[in-house]
Enzyme design. Sequence first.
Site, PDB file in Angstrom:
ATOM      1  N   GLY A   1      23.812  69.932  91.916  1.00 32.23           N
ATOM      2  CA  GLY A   1      22.719  70.309  92.818  1.00 32.23           C
ATOM      3  C   GLY A   1      21.406  70.408  92.075  1.00 32.23           C
ATOM      4  CG  ASN A   2      17.879  69.687  93.685  1.00 36.24           C
ATOM      5  OD1 ASN A   2      17.313  70.519  94.376  1.00 36.24           O
ATOM      6  ND2 ASN A   2      18.300  68.516  94.160  1.00 36.24           N
ATOM      7  NE  ARG A   3      16.428  75.139  87.406  1.00 36.68           N
ATOM      8  CZ  ARG A   3      17.338  76.013  86.991  1.00 36.68           C
ATOM      9  NH1 ARG A   3      17.661  77.038  87.748  1.00 36.68           N
ATOM     10  NH2 ARG A   3      17.910  75.861  85.819  1.00 36.68           N
ATOM     11  CB  SER A   4      15.032  71.882  96.229  1.00 37.39           C
ATOM     12  OG  SER A   4      14.341  71.994  97.445  1.00 37.39           O
TER      13      SER A   4
ATOM     14  CB  ALA B   1      14.793  68.231  95.608  1.00 40.67           C
TER      15      ALA B   1
END
Length: 408
Positions: free
Chosen positions: A208-211, A275
């Site tokens: 995943g990512n930090r969005s 994102a």
Amino acid sequence: MLQGKRIVLGVCGGIAVYKVADLTSKLQQAGALVDVILTAHAAEFVRPLTFSTVSHRPVYTDLWEPTGQAAARHIELGAAADLLVVAPATANTIARLAHGLADDMLTAVALSTMAPLLLAPAMEHHMYQHPATQANLRLLAERGATIIPPETGHLASGEIGAGRLPETPVLLTHIRRLLGRDGDLAGRRVVVTAGGTQEPIDPVRYIGNRSSGLMGFALAEEARDRGADVTLIVGATNTPPPDGMRVLHTPTALAMRDAVREAVAQADALVMAAAVADYRVSEPATQKIKKGSAAENADGSLTLHLVRNPDILAELAEERALDGLVRVGFAAETTDLERNATKKLKSKRLNLLVANDVSKAGSGFGTITNEVTLYHADGRIEPLALLPKTEVAAAIWDRIVPLLKHKT
Ligand code: C5P
């Protein structure tokens, strides 16, 4: 949206009056000028002082108060109003409004004003279900009133049923939407994406990512409040999406691509604030990967084979049928902001690229503020100050509106 708006808030005598003090306070904080009118029954539940303290304005109860001016107070309030909200709307006041009575300040204002009427009925559930109340509500709806349905749950009577006044955020959403229905995005269909994507590794793990989704949510809310019909396509986020729009949940890049493609076919604008992961695991494991299992390499390491995800914006750039669609992309960068931004603007055929340096304090993931630079298709580069994401959203729509093609 609420800044400077004149809202007449009619409060009737139901136990839900206490919730409406909170609504008044939130409207005032958002810059609205709230003129509260208490019916005689409401004034039995709560004193005008409660409301004037949170509205910072006089509260009206008496139709016969002399104003010393040409127009009587009910005419003056009705003429100035952008919106008339009645919350809680009791069976009695709903009946009086439906039949055009003008026997107190609230009903007199309701007859004199041209402003839209928003009703939030709240009462004991048998009173709400009664054919008389239902017929009165239908009559008011036919005449153009917007009715916020009561929620089902515990009622003051101790029973469970439909009759609860919705909480402040729900009421605020309805108010914003009604005030925005003639806004500069009225009649427009817009698609906004928000949040990160989660690309599965196995049934329990993902990349995943930090969005946080906050920028996309702010864009979707701003569009809704300017009158747009909004489709919000949400990847992964821990924040609940806003009310008053169509929300589609698409955890992976592939699911988001399908949802975006379908939604843009009918849309005027697409704002891709999500994102989207550039890579996904080529073949996610069907069972949870265990230490020491056959999935591991001999030395105990684990290799994930990643493949490129489709670039949603780049794919749409190839579609001539979508030439009329206004497209806005985001670029979160940590290096070479300008060069990367200009390159993306061109390669994805965007009208606008919103670029931010996510390594800067107060900018990017998880913050409520953002400092962005707008790259326009005509070559203009427009840096914005560090602003709350809500204001960044407003600035972005301000730039999109003139680009929308004329409605036929
Ligand atoms: O190339 P980059 O990922 O930095 O581009 C960011 C922009 O492109 C964002 O607007 C993002 O939503 C969009 N994007 C996309 N499909 C991808 C990756 C990013 O549409 N697979």
